[in-house]
Enzyme design. Structure first.
Site, PDB file in Angstrom:
ATOM      1  N   CYS A  72       0.827  -1.211   0.000  1.00 20.81           N
ATOM      2  CA  CYS A  72       0.000   0.000   0.000  1.00 20.81           C
ATOM      3  C   CYS A  72       0.861   1.261   0.000  1.00 20.81           C
ATOM      4  CB  CYS A  72      -0.899   0.017   1.229  1.00 20.81           C
ATOM      5  SG  CYS A  72      -1.940  -1.436   1.396  1.00 20.81           S
ATOM      6  N   ARG A  91       4.517   0.618  -6.119  1.00 16.34           N
ATOM      7  CA  ARG A  91       4.498  -0.228  -4.929  1.00 16.34           C
ATOM      8  C   ARG A  91       3.497  -1.373  -5.066  1.00 16.34           C
ATOM      9  NH1 ARG A  91       6.841   1.963  -0.399  1.00 16.34           N
ATOM     10  NH2 ARG A  91       5.392   0.906   0.989  1.00 16.34           N
ATOM     11  N   TRP A 139      -3.229  -2.385  -1.617  1.00 14.67           N
ATOM     12  CA  TRP A 139      -2.898  -3.723  -2.107  1.00 14.67           C
ATOM     13  C   TRP A 139      -3.639  -4.700  -1.207  1.00 14.67           C
ATOM     14  CZ3 TRP A 139      -0.193  -8.238  -0.636  1.00 14.67           C
ATOM     15  CH2 TRP A 139       0.276  -9.038  -1.680  1.00 14.67           C
ATOM     16  N   ASN A 164      -0.931   1.372   5.862  1.00 23.34           N
ATOM     17  CA  ASN A 164      -0.064   0.420   5.167  1.00 23.34           C
ATOM     18  C   ASN A 164       0.420  -0.574   6.203  1.00 23.34           C
ATOM     19  OD1 ASN A 164       1.814  -0.963   3.624  1.00 23.34           O
ATOM     20  ND2 ASN A 164       3.358   0.636   3.736  1.00 23.34           N
ATOM     21  N   GLY A 165       0.120  -1.852   5.999  1.00 26.88           N
ATOM     22  CA  GLY A 165       0.529  -2.876   6.952  1.00 26.88           C
ATOM     23  C   GLY A 165      -0.618  -3.816   7.262  1.00 26.88           C
ATOM     24  N   THR A 206      14.420 -11.830  -5.077  1.00 27.04           N
ATOM     25  CA  THR A 206      15.609 -11.414  -5.822  1.00 27.04           C
ATOM     26  C   THR A 206      16.806 -11.194  -4.904  1.00 27.04           C
ATOM     27  OG1 THR A 206      14.439 -10.489  -7.736  1.00 27.04           O
ATOM     28  CG2 THR A 206      16.540  -9.489  -7.171  1.00 27.04           C
ATOM     29  N   SER A 207      16.591 -10.632  -3.729  1.00 23.73           N
ATOM     30  CA  SER A 207      17.698 -10.392  -2.795  1.00 23.73           C
ATOM     31  C   SER A 207      18.321 -11.710  -2.348  1.00 23.73           C
ATOM     32  CB  SER A 207      17.210  -9.593  -1.590  1.00 23.73           C
ATOM     33  OG  SER A 207      16.791  -8.299  -1.978  1.00 23.73           O
ATOM     34  N   SER A 226      18.145  -6.611   1.294  1.00 26.01           N
ATOM     35  CA  SER A 226      16.816  -6.126   0.920  1.00 26.01           C
ATOM     36  C   SER A 226      16.967  -4.846   0.126  1.00 26.01           C
ATOM     37  CB  SER A 226      15.975  -5.863   2.172  1.00 26.01           C
ATOM     38  OG  SER A 226      14.795  -5.139   1.869  1.00 26.01           O
ATOM     39  N   GLN A 227      16.337  -4.782  -1.043  1.00 25.73           N
ATOM     40  CA  GLN A 227      16.412  -3.571  -1.862  1.00 25.73           C
ATOM     41  C   GLN A 227      15.802  -2.393  -1.113  1.00 25.73           C
ATOM     42  OE1 GLN A 227      15.382  -0.345  -4.152  1.00 25.73           O
ATOM     43  NE2 GLN A 227      13.698  -1.699  -3.629  1.00 25.73           N
ATOM     44  N   SER A 228      14.599  -2.578  -0.587  1.00 28.68           N
ATOM     45  CA  SER A 228      13.883  -1.472   0.065  1.00 28.68           C
ATOM     46  C   SER A 228      14.351  -1.236   1.486  1.00 28.68           C
ATOM     47  CB  SER A 228      12.376  -1.774   0.089  1.00 28.68           C
ATOM     48  OG  SER A 228      12.102  -2.869   0.953  1.00 28.68           O
ATOM     49  N   THR A 230      11.450  -4.861   3.919  1.00 27.27           N
ATOM     50  CA  THR A 230      10.772  -6.137   3.688  1.00 27.27           C
ATOM     51  C   THR A 230      10.360  -6.757   5.027  1.00 27.27           C
ATOM     52  OG1 THR A 230      12.185  -6.427   1.750  1.00 27.27           O
ATOM     53  CG2 THR A 230      10.951  -8.354   2.503  1.00 27.27           C
ATOM     54  N   GLU A 282      17.037 -16.488 -10.760  1.00 25.32           N
ATOM     55  CA  GLU A 282      16.633 -15.095 -10.960  1.00 25.32           C
ATOM     56  C   GLU A 282      16.053 -14.876 -12.355  1.00 25.32           C
ATOM     57  OE1 GLU A 282      16.099 -10.949 -10.315  1.00 25.32           O
ATOM     58  OE2 GLU A 282      16.148 -12.749  -9.047  1.00 25.32           O
ATOM     59  N   LYS A 292      12.262 -13.544 -13.040  1.00 24.24           N
ATOM     60  CA  LYS A 292      11.924 -12.370 -13.848  1.00 24.24           C
ATOM     61  C   LYS A 292      10.860 -12.715 -14.891  1.00 24.24           C
ATOM     62  CE  LYS A 292      13.960  -9.409 -11.797  1.00 24.24           C
ATOM     63  NZ  LYS A 292      13.479 -10.183 -10.685  1.00 24.24           N
ATOM     64  N   GLU A 320       7.405 -13.339 -13.041  1.00 22.34           N
ATOM     65  CA  GLU A 320       6.732 -12.244 -12.336  1.00 22.34           C
ATOM     66  C   GLU A 320       6.227 -11.151 -13.261  1.00 22.34           C
ATOM     67  OE1 GLU A 320       9.150 -10.306  -9.370  1.00 22.34           O
ATOM     68  OE2 GLU A 320      10.912 -10.248 -10.652  1.00 22.34           O
ATOM     69  N   HIS A 335      17.330 -36.055 -11.578  1.00 16.02           N
ATOM     70  CA  HIS A 335      16.540 -36.456 -10.411  1.00 16.02           C
ATOM     71  C   HIS A 335      15.109 -35.929 -10.506  1.00 16.02           C
ATOM     72  CE1 HIS A 335      20.154 -37.966  -8.420  1.00 16.02           C
ATOM     73  NE2 HIS A 335      20.765 -36.878  -8.877  1.00 16.02           N
ATOM     74  N   LYS A 381       6.132  -3.782  -5.003  1.00 11.29           N
ATOM     75  CA  LYS A 381       7.567  -3.514  -4.966  1.00 11.29           C
ATOM     76  C   LYS A 381       8.147  -3.745  -3.577  1.00 11.29           C
ATOM     77  CE  LYS A 381      11.507  -1.992  -6.615  1.00 11.29           C
ATOM     78  NZ  LYS A 381      12.258  -2.843  -7.544  1.00 11.29           N
TER      79      LYS A 381
END
Length: 685
Positions: free
Chosen positions: A2, A33, A101, A128-129, A378-379, A423-425, A428, A556, A560, A563, A579, A680
């Site tokens: 959000c 976001r 969201w 947000n949360g 991704t991280s 973490s990018q942001s 997270t 990765e 990509k 997603e 296997h 995001k």
């Protein structure tokens, strides 16, 4: 997740149309976001003919499912139908806005924010949360006569605010302040949240508070005298009667076009915007109601900081989409990531790496029992790509943990461990909770983030900012490659005291200097990847095989594709092919095999031979000049990339897969920058 935005103008005349556009544009900056509905609240017209002049009319609330443009259209349609005057001027006005969201309840106007306390909109909240104890609060409020209109967890908050306010007034406390009401509400909330409150009982005031989710205050002074004042002075935030504009946002990217003077609100802080000033209180859960009265907290003083961001960074420029822009920005972002951190050395000085945020903790890290990488998505993949070189240069066991899984298992973390949170942001939710867990267990905590002032940056003992620049596309691209480079530099710094690996370290440092140029070279494959995307446009599935350093590249690359293009794709460790995954191979399923030159090259050649023997539809990524070595009888499509040091090859190899995912998405007609159901910054569990 959000997005929250608020705008308060003080002693400066703004028309209602202008206020609406500021709120709409703030939401547009937060679109990346991820969201599925949106809403705003502004003040209605004051009826001067009303004999009861103290009655403040209810705020107007507009909510709409879908994108922001749907909200804009519905607002102006409703305005036209009600003859609301868009040219009406306000010398002081507080408006709030939100992109939702969905977590509790489907996307719909009634579940959108702002959520309200009652039909008169006495208290409004954007959130947000996730409030984890909302069911208990909801049942309590129902017993007190409240009725609920939405399925959200948020609706309990404005209703709880009204309950607190009404009780205080019934007990004779007519002077209860807005901040007292909010502090009492916070005392009952559990979970992660960033909140902004608006109330008709406190006109032209806003309250912001947070626990876990990000929130930033921006201040724009409108007089020359005030602009020259030192905003490093904590008194700068106090009310001085000067005209100004105040902004609140989940993300600095929505503030930079208005001001660069910001305050990152910390967990447990309550910011009260009133009379052009900002009062800051610290929430203390231990302080309840003494003798039944609401607490009157003491204020704390904070100074503003300068936002290190330019408007150009949040614009698309010559590109059609943010993801496309960010893929092509990688030569520049990698250069910025390494700037000032690589030392070329000289005739009497060895090449080395300088990470200022870690230099005081390197000895502790070298003595660690193990190094634990913790991340999500991704991280996590970036950390996985860097694990082999960190093990090689440090000699310390390195383990990988997905943050949510570590928490679910309550996996062992020891005081002798070094835990690295990626973490990018920096916000997270799962990674933040894992950080709390590691801190409780006494481990050294290192943060690797792209966001200065983020929760992970503030709460870890030390860390490194990747300096990749603002990344707006939901699918991370340039942050991923910068994370790998930072973790490679981390490995170099930790292993810097080992003479036996000096030659290897210097070769990697030379490779780092050359890396931006090599990425620029591989970006020339753009048209080739577009042609490949045209061949794959109708496919339902894609497999990506990698091993060694490039197992992370397989994961990765597949991530990509899935997603953004919404095509099922799976990254598979090539050593596990026999296997199970081999059963999927036939002449119709497209398979990408990453077979660039490294210690695993001969094994990947064997994988290609086995897939070819089963008539696999192969797309092979190889080092320039190796096409004949990997392509059996010219029967497969080849993607040739430049060779770099093996530990840096994942940075090169991911770029063609990023381009492939981008072009697949565009050709399939999906939204590249806002993939379906994704956000995001994942600020809920």
């Amino acid at each position: 997740m959000c997005g929250i935005f608020a705008y308060l103008n003080f002693s400066v005349t703004r028309e209602r149309r202008y206020i609406l556009e500021v709120l709409f544009n703030g939401l547009r900056r937060l679109e990346y976001r991820g969201y599925d509905s949106a809403g705003i609240s502004i003040d209605s017209s004051f009826d001067s003919s009303n004999a009861d002049a103290v009655v403040v009319p209810p705020p107007l609330v507009f909510r709409q499912e879908g994108n922001i443009e749907s909200l804009v259209k519905s607002v102006y349609q409703e305005v036209a139908a009600t003859d609301l005057n868009l040219e009406e001027s306000f010398s002081i006005h507080a408006g709030i806005a939100h992109t939702r969201w969905a977590t509790h309840g489907e996307p719909s106007p009634r579940n959108s924010h702002p959520q309200t306390s009652d039909a008169s909109n006495e208290f409004l909240v954007v959130h947000n949360g996730v409030i984890t104890n909302y069911e208990v609060l909801k049942q309590t409020l129902i017993r007190h006569g409240f009725t609920f209109q939405s399925e959200t967890d948020t609706e309990v908050i404005p209703k709880l605010a009204k309950f607190v306010f009404d009780n205080a007034n019934e007990e004779g406390d007519k002077s209860v302040t807005f901040s007292q009401v909010v502090l009492e509400v916070m005392r009952h909330l559990e979970g992660a949240y960033a909140l902004i409150f608006k109330s008709r009982h406190y006109p032209n005031e806003l309250i912001a508070c947070k626990r876990g989710s990000p929130l930033v205050l921006g201040v724009k002074e409108l007089t020359e005298e005030s602009s020259r004042a030192s905003f490093n002075d904590p008194k700068f935030l106090l009310s001085n009667g000067q005209p100004k504009e105040l902004f609140l946002s989940s993300d600095p990217s929505a503030l930079v076009e208005h001001t660069k003077r910001v305050l990152v609100i910390e967990d447990g802080e309550v910011v009260h915007l009133k009379d052009g000033g900002a009062s800051i209180f610290k929430f203390d859960n231990a302080k309840g109601k003494p003798n039944g009265a609401l607490t009157r907290p003491a204020s704390v003083q904070r100074a503003l900081s300068v936002l290190e961001m330019e408007v150009e960074q949040i614009n698309k420029g010559k590109y059609e989409h943010y993801m496309q822009k960010e893929i092509h920005e990688q030569p520049q972002s990698l250069t910025t990531t390494m700037r000032g951190r690589l030392i070329r050395g000289g005739s009497c000085k060895a090449k080395s790496v300088l990470l200022g945020g870690l230099k005081d903790h390197l000895k502790t890290i070298r003595r660690s029992r193990r190094i634990v990488f913790i991340g999500c998505g991704t991280s996590y993949n970036a950390a996985l790509a860097a694990r082999p070189i960190l093990e090689e240069l440090s000699g310390i066991p390195v383990t990988m943990e997905i943050a949510s899984d570590l928490l679910d298992r309550q996996g062992p973390i020891y005081r002798e461990d070094t835990t690295v949170f990626v973490s990018q942001s920096g916000e997270t939710a799962d990674t933040l909770l894992a950080l709390e867990y590691a801190l409780e267990n006494g481990a050294l905590c290192v943060g690797i983030t792209n966001t200065v002032g983020s929760a992970i940056a503030r709460n870890t003992h030390c860390g490194v900012h990747i300096n990749a620049g603002c990344e707006i596309g939901v699918a991370s691209t340039k942050a991923y490659t910068s994370q790998i480079v930072v973790m490679a530099m981390l490995a170099l710094a930790i292993g810097d005291d080992t003479i036996s690996s000096q030659t290897r370290r210097e070769a990697i440092i030379d490779g780092l200097f050359d890396l931006p140029g090599k990425v620029k070279e591989v970006l020339k494959l753009d048209e080739e990847m577009k042609d490949l995307a045209k061949l794959l446009i109708a496919e339902q599935s894609l497999l990506v095989f990698g091993r060694g350093y490039n197992y992370a590249t397989a994961l990765e690359g597949a991530l990509k594709v899935k997603e953004v293009s919404l095509m099922h794709s799976e990254g598979i460790l090539a050593g596990e092919m026999k296997h199970g995954p081999l059963a999927l191979v036939d002449e119709t399923l497209p398979i990408v095999v990453i077979a660039t030159r490294d210690a695993c090259f001969s094994k990947q050649q064997s994988v290609i031979q086995q897939l070819h023997a089963r008539k696999g539809r192969l797309i092979v990524m190889c080092t320039k000049g190796d096409a004949e070595s990997v392509c059996v009888g010219g029967s497969c499509r080849v993607i040739e990339v430049p060779q770099v040091e093996d530990c840096l090859q994942p940075v090169i190899n991911i770029v063609p897969l990023q381009l492939l995912a981008y072009h697949l998405t565009v050709l399939r007609g999906y939204n590249v920058d806002q993939p379906r159901n994704l956000a995001k910054s994942v600020t809920t569990q």
